[in-house]
Design an enzyme around this catalytic site. Structure first.
Site, mmCIF file in Angstrom:
data_model
loop_
_atom_site.group_PDB
_atom_site.id
_atom_site.type_symbol
_atom_site.label_atom_id
_atom_site.label_comp_id
_atom_site.label_asym_id
_atom_site.label_seq_id
_atom_site.Cartn_x
_atom_site.Cartn_y
_atom_site.Cartn_z
ATOM 1 N N LYS A 1 1.047 -1.028 0.020
ATOM 2 C CA LYS A 1 0.273 -0.297 -0.134
ATOM 3 C C LYS A 1 0.954 1.316 0.417
ATOM 4 O O LYS A 1 1.388 1.712 1.120
ATOM 5 C CB LYS A 1 -0.795 0.157 1.484
ATOM 6 C CG LYS A 1 -2.165 1.620 1.226
ATOM 7 C CD LYS A 1 -3.078 1.787 1.680
ATOM 8 C CE LYS A 1 -1.980 2.766 3.432
ATOM 9 N NZ LYS A 1 -2.164 4.148 2.358
ATOM 10 N N GLU B 1 10.091 2.086 10.010
ATOM 11 C CA GLU B 1 11.037 3.345 10.037
ATOM 12 C C GLU B 1 10.440 4.415 9.973
ATOM 13 O O GLU B 1 9.403 5.044 9.160
ATOM 14 C CB GLU B 1 11.676 2.913 8.622
ATOM 15 C CG GLU B 1 13.301 3.688 8.850
ATOM 16 C CD GLU B 1 13.597 5.243 7.957
ATOM 17 O OE1 GLU B 1 13.006 6.280 8.697
ATOM 18 O OE2 GLU B 1 13.332 4.946 6.488
ATOM 19 N N CYS C 1 13.541 11.326 6.340
ATOM 20 C CA CYS C 1 13.111 10.968 7.705
ATOM 21 C C CYS C 1 14.514 11.362 8.508
ATOM 22 O O CYS C 1 14.346 11.471 9.586
ATOM 23 C CB CYS C 1 12.777 10.010 7.533
ATOM 24 S SG CYS C 1 13.823 8.579 6.890
ATOM 25 N N GLU D 1 9.288 16.375 15.037
ATOM 26 C CA GLU D 1 9.551 16.309 14.224
ATOM 27 C C GLU D 1 8.783 17.178 12.670
ATOM 28 O O GLU D 1 7.451 17.002 12.934
ATOM 29 C CB GLU D 1 9.661 14.896 13.428
ATOM 30 C CG GLU D 1 9.451 14.222 11.931
ATOM 31 C CD GLU D 1 9.884 13.160 10.809
ATOM 32 O OE1 GLU D 1 7.981 13.356 11.379
ATOM 33 O OE2 GLU D 1 10.533 12.657 10.951
HETATM 34 O O1 TXE Z 1 2.936 9.676 7.722
HETATM 35 P P1 TXE Z 1 1.486 8.678 7.694
HETATM 36 P P2 TXE Z 1 1.495 11.321 7.049
HETATM 37 C C1 TXE Z 1 5.841 12.560 9.131
HETATM 38 C C2 TXE Z 1 5.749 13.597 9.009
HETATM 39 C C3 TXE Z 1 4.253 13.701 8.477
HETATM 40 C C4 TXE Z 1 3.935 13.391 9.476
HETATM 41 C C5 TXE Z 1 1.765 12.746 8.649
HETATM 42 O O2 TXE Z 1 6.451 14.698 10.086
HETATM 43 O O3 TXE Z 1 3.928 15.292 8.533
HETATM 44 O O4 TXE Z 1 4.502 11.656 9.522
HETATM 45 O O5 TXE Z 1 2.263 12.798 7.708
HETATM 46 C C6 TXE Z 1 -0.545 4.907 5.882
HETATM 47 N N1 TXE Z 1 -3.057 1.275 9.435
HETATM 48 N N2 TXE Z 1 6.173 11.223 8.388
HETATM 49 O O6 TXE Z 1 -0.157 11.313 7.171
HETATM 50 O O7 TXE Z 1 0.744 8.550 8.818
HETATM 51 C C7 TXE Z 1 -1.183 5.855 5.548
HETATM 52 O O8 TXE Z 1 -1.841 6.105 4.703
HETATM 53 C C8 TXE Z 1 -2.013 1.217 8.739
HETATM 54 C C9 TXE Z 1 7.177 11.100 8.692
HETATM 55 O O9 TXE Z 1 1.304 11.235 5.322
HETATM 56 O O10 TXE Z 1 2.660 8.215 8.886
HETATM 57 C C10 TXE Z 1 0.989 5.928 4.688
HETATM 58 O O11 TXE Z 1 0.724 5.361 3.378
HETATM 59 N N3 TXE Z 1 -1.593 2.187 7.226
HETATM 60 C C11 TXE Z 1 7.795 9.702 7.635
HETATM 61 C C12 TXE Z 1 1.450 5.810 5.520
HETATM 62 O O12 TXE Z 1 1.269 5.096 6.776
HETATM 63 C C13 TXE Z 1 -1.425 3.509 7.858
HETATM 64 C C14 TXE Z 1 7.533 10.177 6.398
HETATM 65 C C15 TXE Z 1 1.674 6.581 5.868
HETATM 66 O O13 TXE Z 1 1.100 7.897 6.599
HETATM 67 C C16 TXE Z 1 -2.039 3.880 9.073
HETATM 68 C C17 TXE Z 1 5.429 10.484 6.256
HETATM 69 C C18 TXE Z 1 -2.991 2.568 9.614
HETATM 70 N N4 TXE Z 1 -3.455 3.238 11.147
HETATM 71 C C19 TXE Z 1 5.416 11.594 7.100
HETATM 72 N N5 TXE Z 1 -2.325 5.293 9.200
HETATM 73 C C20 TXE Z 1 8.833 9.954 7.529
HETATM 74 N N6 TXE Z 1 9.862 9.500 8.607
HETATM 75 O O14 TXE Z 1 10.123 9.157 6.611
HETATM 76 C C21 TXE Z 1 -1.929 6.057 8.016
HETATM 77 N N7 TXE Z 1 -1.523 4.573 6.716
#
Ligand code: TXE
Length: 483
Positions: A171, A246, A280, A377
């Site tokens: 996904k 991660e 990240c 972050e």
């Molecule tokens: O990321 P999410 P989001 C951090 C960054 C950002 C914040 C939110 O600070 O502002 O996270 O970003 C899926 N069960 N990072 O909302 O929620 C979701 O659909 C299963 C840091 O975009 O972490 C997506 O595919 N899956 C980070 C993925 O998780 C779920 C990179 C990431 O979403 C889920 C991105 C659930 N309950 C954001 N909830 C890094 N450090 O690399 C969400 N998802």
């Protein structure tokens, strides 16, 4: 192109939510995505379960290596198309999208090669028996990635998961599925047994949770925010799934006073602002020795003001827009927060251009360790510069957040750099460089930056579990037992 899911060996149209994808540089609609219904996600999981059980995939090491090589070749042949899709969907500069694609090709080839070097471990035991330890796949793996490196982070999981003999339900982020849809089309041309790879699109709450809660998925690998990682970890605990996470970071770059200030400022900018700071491992905290603080800050600010924002398809552009309007507002809110907390805004924090989610890169100074802008972050072009007087103080500040993903150290003194690195609690530390992921070396975090490692042999090990067979030679008809 309405058939955007890949389930049971076929591209199919999603029967779930409809989502309009927006180009973050133009704010124009790119395409409508037909996301998966819960039933389609369950179908994908069952297809992956049957593929694991009934095909020869898990035993066919050569077949898996051939597939990974074939996919690498197809990706390489479509590199420019893939890079353009990535840039349109994420807003990242086209030069950086091309690098992501090149790294993805290398990763596929690396795991194809590594797979062929894997053999069971054999041990002679004290009682004359022989032990064999085989690394066997988990079965169905659920792979979930965010929007900042949609294809590359996907390949970091898909390549080792398939190399190890698992099947996959993948996904992407609901915001950035385009490059992965194209990859699924390339996979569909590779004669993979049906069900070995499945792509489902949708958000975390419906599609993501269906994967993480399923009893038929045995391993989850997730990259994303720490808060989401916590939720996923709790969900996976219900069925004792193996989990790799991660997560977020607030990584320090420590700049000692023996550096060339010009070069150090370049590294700091690259560390903090590469990919709009949506990385990240971004070095969002720059720790500078007080002797060079003023000169360094002036140099970094001067260079930061020259960063060229603009059309991500232009070869001249250094920095594109942020991923979405919501994310832009979140990053902007930290500019206000920094000012409210009493920090000094050196540069940046303004919107740029008539359209697109652009923000000029932000530098704050005069910060205190407990400020929100130092601890949380932010995930945008945003960094703070702090000072230190001694090695010990640098280490204390560097380790002073809940995160422990990465760090950087800039110094001419190699011994000191290694001494400091040894005391920093993070999974990746660059000395006199920053950011480069090496496909053969581990990537992942300490503390609340996650569990498990990606890339290298550790990345392959994350997708298999050891199985110990102990065999005693048969003596006579009944065999010979010690019990
Ligand atoms: O990321 P999410 P989001 C951090 C960054 C950002 C914040 C939110 O600070 O502002 O996270 O970003 C899926 N069960 N990072 O909302 O929620 C979701 O659909 C299963 C840091 O975009 O972490 C997506 O595919 N899956 C980070 C993925 O998780 C779920 C990179 C990431 O979403 C889920 C991105 C659930 N309950 C954001 N909830 C890094 N450090 O690399 C969400 N998802």
């Amino acid at each position: 192109m309405e058939k955007q899911l890949f389930i049971d060996g076929e591209m199919v149209k999603g029967a779930g939510n409809l989502r309009k994808l927006i180009n973050p540089a133009t704010e124009q609609e790119i395409v409508t995505v037909y996301e998966a219904s819960v039933e389609q996600v369950e179908l994908a999981i069952q297809s992956a379960r049957l593929a694991f059980k009934e095909t020869n995939w898990k035993n066919d090491k050569e077949g898996r290596a051939v597939f990974l090589m074939k996919l690498a070749g197809k990706l390489e042949n479509n590199l420019e198309t893939m890079a353009q899709l990535e840039t349109e969907n994420t807003g990242k500069p086209i030069r950086e999208s091309r690098l992501d694609m090149e790294d993805s090709v290398s990763c596929l080839r690396y795991y194809a090669d590594l797979l062929m070097e894997q053999f069971p471990e054999k041990m002679e035991q004290w009682d004359g028996s022989e032990s064999v330890v085989k690394n066997v796949p988990y079965g169905v793996t659920g792979l979930i990635v965010p929007w900042n490196f949609p294809l590359l982070l996907g390949i970091w999981k898909i390549a080792p998961a398939l190399a190890a003999g698992n099947t996959v339900v993948f996904k992407p982020s609901e915001m950035t599925p385009l490059s992965m849809i194209k990859l699924a089309e390339l996979i569909s041309e590779c004669c993979l047994p049906k069900g070995v790879f499945n792509l489902v699109l949708g958000d975390g709450k419906t599609v993501g949770q269906t994967i993480t809660l399923s009893e038929d998925v045995h391993k989850i690998s997730f990259t994303g925010g720490t808060d989401t990682g916590r939720v996923i970890n709790e969900q996976c605990a219900k069925t004792f799934k193996h989990v790799s996470l991660e997560l977020g970071g607030k990584s320090p770059l420590i700049v000692f006073d023996d550096v060339n200030i010009e070069q150090a400022a370049e590294w700091a900018i690259f560390g903090a602002f590469f990919n709009q700071g949506e990385v990240c491992v971004a070095s969002s905290r720059i720790l500078v020795h007080e002797n060079i603080f003023a000169a360094f800050t002036e140099k970094m600010a001067e260079k930061t003001k020259k960063i060229k924002l603009g059309d991500p398809f232009s070869e001249e552009t250094d920095m594109g827009p942020l991923i979405s309007n919501d994310h832009l507002k979140k990053v902007e809110s930290y500019v206000s927060k920094g000012l409210e907390e009493g920090a000094t805004l050196v540069t940046g924090g303004e919107r740029y251009g008539e359209q697109g989610y652009y923000l000029t890169p932000v530098i704050f100074t005069d910060v205190q360790p407990d400020m929100g802008i130092v601890q949380e972050e932010i995930f945008g072009p945003f960094c703070v510069i702090q000072t230190f007087r001694s090695e010990d103080e640098a280490v204390e500040i560097a380790n002073g957040t809940k995160y422990g993903l990465a760090a950087g150290i800039l110094s001419k003194d190699a011994e000191r750099a290694e001494r400091v690195a040894d005391q920093i609690d993070s999974g990746i530390i660059w000395i006199n460089s920053y950011h480069t992921p090496f496909v053969n070396a581990p990537w992942g975090g300490f503390k609340q930056s996650g569990t498990g490692r990606e890339l290298g042999p550790h990345g392959l090990a994350a997708y298999s579990q050891p199985k110990h067979l102990n065999a005693t030679a048969v003596v006579g008809d009944l065999g010979w037992y010690r019990f």
